[in-house]
Write a protein that holds these residues in place. Sequence first.
Motif, PDB file in Angstrom:
ATOM      1  N   ALA A 181       1.091  -7.035  24.087  1.00 35.18           N
ATOM      2  CA  ALA A 181       0.540  -8.205  24.785  1.00 35.18           C
ATOM      3  C   ALA A 181      -0.565  -8.886  23.987  1.00 35.18           C
ATOM      4  O   ALA A 181      -1.409  -8.234  23.381  1.00 35.18           O
ATOM      5  N   ASP A 182      -0.536 -10.197  24.010  1.00 39.43           N
ATOM      6  CA  ASP A 182      -1.604 -11.008  23.431  1.00 39.43           C
ATOM      7  C   ASP A 182      -2.548 -11.378  24.571  1.00 39.43           C
ATOM      8  O   ASP A 182      -2.376 -12.389  25.243  1.00 39.43           O
ATOM      9  N   THR A 183      -3.521 -10.535  24.807  1.00 42.75           N
ATOM     10  CA  THR A 183      -4.431 -10.747  25.932  1.00 42.75           C
ATOM     11  C   THR A 183      -5.498 -11.800  25.636  1.00 42.75           C
ATOM     12  O   THR A 183      -6.258 -12.170  26.527  1.00 42.75           O
ATOM     13  N   SER A 184      -5.540 -12.294  24.416  1.00 49.08           N
ATOM     14  CA  SER A 184      -6.508 -13.352  24.105  1.00 49.08           C
ATOM     15  C   SER A 184      -6.035 -14.714  24.621  1.00 49.08           C
ATOM     16  O   SER A 184      -6.828 -15.628  24.788  1.00 49.08           O
ATOM     17  N   GLN A 240       2.281 -12.463  27.451  1.00 46.13           N
ATOM     18  CA  GLN A 240       2.552 -13.248  26.249  1.00 46.13           C
ATOM     19  C   GLN A 240       2.629 -12.265  25.091  1.00 46.13           C
ATOM     20  O   GLN A 240       1.735 -11.442  24.907  1.00 46.13           O
ATOM     21  N   LEU A 241       3.706 -12.318  24.318  1.00 48.18           N
ATOM     22  CA  LEU A 241       3.867 -11.435  23.170  1.00 48.18           C
ATOM     23  C   LEU A 241       2.906 -11.849  22.061  1.00 48.18           C
ATOM     24  O   LEU A 241       2.783 -13.032  21.740  1.00 48.18           O
ATOM     25  N   ASP A 242       2.234 -10.876  21.492  1.00 45.66           N
ATOM     26  CA  ASP A 242       1.366 -11.124  20.338  1.00 45.66           C
ATOM     27  C   ASP A 242       2.273 -11.276  19.120  1.00 45.66           C
ATOM     28  O   ASP A 242       2.886 -10.312  18.670  1.00 45.66           O
ATOM     29  N   CYS A 280       6.498 -16.331  22.618  1.00 45.01           N
ATOM     30  CA  CYS A 280       7.389 -15.533  23.459  1.00 45.01           C
ATOM     31  C   CYS A 280       6.641 -15.022  24.681  1.00 45.01           C
ATOM     32  O   CYS A 280       5.548 -14.463  24.562  1.00 45.01           O
ATOM     33  N   LYS A 281       7.227 -15.241  25.836  1.00 41.70           N
ATOM     34  CA  LYS A 281       6.749 -14.634  27.073  1.00 41.70           C
ATOM     35  C   LYS A 281       7.716 -13.509  27.411  1.00 41.70           C
ATOM     36  O   LYS A 281       8.916 -13.635  27.199  1.00 41.70           O
TER      37      LYS A 281
END
Length: 165
Positions: free
Chosen positions: A74-77, A101-103, A115-116
């Motif tokens: 996950a791209d938590t930013s 959201q894919l990092d 990419c979600k």
Amino acid sequence: MPTGYNQITTKQSFSPTLRKIMSLMFSVIENKQKDIAIGIILIPVRTAFDKNLKGMFPNIDANQSYLNIVKYQADTSTFKVQPLEDHELKKINADAGFRYQLDMNRLFLQKYSLCKVIIIHKKDIGDAEICYFYNPENEELVKKEMSETANILTFHDISQFKPTM
């Protein structure tokens, strides 16, 4: 198969960043008009494999591995990891699930930059990921597509599961 999508061939795993490799995609479909691709990843819980690993790693639990996938990918930013709601899980017969959201900083199919992901888990059966690849100009379109196709994968009741491994 959602309307407007066609199966495409991809025989390789996808590396969204230099340090991460996703599992091999079971299936990839693409809607060229909407400029969206959907990849499906299936990860079975293998109880026998889990038992072998428990000897080396006593605290391992194959039914919790999907949490590591979310944490690792996950791209938590840019997007907060969102748990699926109970009514969403019930529709697909899943025990747990998340959207994130894919990092990634590498293109998928040399074309999609974002990419979600929806990841779902069924206890003692496995995990599945639905990956929605798109470009920034299609952000709203992909959200709509996710709501319309999020139930393309469902888990059967465990009594119908006949493992091959």
